[in-house]
Enzyme design. Sequence first.
Site, PDB file in Angstrom:
ATOM      1  N   ASP A   1     -14.224  -7.000  -4.956  1.00 50.84           N
ATOM      2  CA  ASP A   1     -14.286  -7.005  -3.470  1.00 50.84           C
ATOM      3  C   ASP A   1     -15.756  -7.536  -3.247  1.00 50.84           C
ATOM      4  O   ASP A   1     -16.641  -6.709  -3.380  1.00 50.84           O
ATOM      5  CB  ASP A   1     -13.951  -5.775  -2.760  1.00 50.84           C
ATOM      6  CG  ASP A   1     -12.487  -5.179  -3.035  1.00 50.84           C
ATOM      7  OD1 ASP A   1     -11.775  -6.007  -3.377  1.00 50.84           O
ATOM      8  OD2 ASP A   1     -12.221  -4.079  -2.889  1.00 50.84           O
TER       9      ASP A   1
ATOM     10  N   ASP B   1       0.900  -1.142   0.012  1.00 46.34           N
ATOM     11  CA  ASP B   1       0.153  -0.005   0.025  1.00 46.34           C
ATOM     12  C   ASP B   1       0.897   1.011  -0.064  1.00 46.34           C
ATOM     13  O   ASP B   1       1.679   1.509   0.582  1.00 46.34           O
ATOM     14  CB  ASP B   1      -0.900   0.005   1.385  1.00 46.34           C
ATOM     15  CG  ASP B   1      -2.046  -0.937   1.168  1.00 46.34           C
ATOM     16  OD1 ASP B   1      -2.159  -1.428   0.027  1.00 46.34           O
ATOM     17  OD2 ASP B   1      -2.697  -1.152   2.201  1.00 46.34           O
TER      18      ASP B   1
END
Lengths: 194, 252
Positions: free
Chosen positions: B130, B11
């Site tokens: 997702d 990230d």
Amino acid sequence: MIAIIDYKMGNLRSVENALHRLGAEYTVTADHDTIRRADHVLLPGVGNCAEAMANLRAAALPDIIRQLRQPVLGICVGMQVLCRHTEEGNADCLGIFDAHVRRFPDSAEHKVPHVGWNTIANLEKGLFKGMKGGTFVYFVHSYYAGLCPDTVATTRHGLMFSSALKYENFYGTQFHPEKSGDAGETILSNFLSL
Amino acid sequence: MLAKRIIPCLDVKGGRTVKGIHFEGLRDVGDPVNLGRHYAHEGADELVYLDISATREERHTFTALVSRIADGINIPFTVGGGISTIDDAARLLDAGADKISINSAAIRRPELIDEIARRYGSQFVVVAIDARLTDDGLWHATTHGGTVATDRELFSWAREAQDRGAGEILFTSMNHDGTRSGYPCETFARLAATVSIPIIASGGAGSAADIAEVLTTGHADAALAASIFHYGEITIGALKAQLAEQGIAVRR
């Protein structure tokens, strides 16, 4: 000087970066004289092989490439355009390697595209000097060149295909040496020592 | 034989990696290129860089960072986060990304998949889904980091993404993400039977055994993980050794 042939077939950045990491001097060009004068010529390529052939013709490059006598390396679609013919768009290619390019059959077990790290075997010296069969390299493709007298490395994805080809001063890899970690760097530096 | 891929996910915010402990011999884990190179050296097969920047200024930094990653790393990498137009994709391709991952933007406007795949090839397009298993017994694709459920159902959406030109599906179960309790392997197996393109499993890995399971009974082609690598719980080399012991093909 190395000439990377720019014929508008995908991004050349990763090939440039790989040469940069090896400390090699290169130029990105479609200029006929620059290509003819280069010590080594790279023909990368990502995308559609028939479109690649059309782009080469539009830049009047087929005969220039065929007449090269210095080491030439085609990568991925750049290797496929050096073959005889491709099923992709049913296009005639440059006819340097005695291979036909076909689409992998669809199969649940062997997915298409063939993406990821696979092993190369039956390696011949030259490009693969100092390397052992079973080395992993990175592939991304849906079409493959069959086995032929010019095959200098093989890979199995359901069926066995040519992962590298060689004819006289012409070399081709179906995989991406510029993305194949340390093994890829060895292959590129072997090519640059030819 | 095609190896199953192990993919650490980093990230990035404002050009810095936001997780990660101090690995031995690695001074700056905050530098995404350094950390990526470390994982590549350990045997990572690919890397995913996810831009979690909130502001435009931070996003601008990300493109510059992608160029540095492309220059410094010799394995493939995917970038994701905040890609909503073909221009975003073009900018990242020009910077040297091998693949882009799109998620919410593809749900909002599925034609984006067609457009990017047509121009740059399917190999460039990863569609991330997702999904959350809800009370109606269906897996619903979500947006905004799993907070907004949509009426798109996982399997039909994955199939549509493939038909529109996606080259890979990155599936995260929002019921399992962050729980470290393993993957929903039956769902992965069904997804693998639904599409013919490679599937990357994400979200839920707590151990090497979880990853082994999703690569075998779950039929996933690759496993993506963040925290088990960032917090140094297992090295990629040790993970691959365990997978190889179980007869799973990995690159070593």
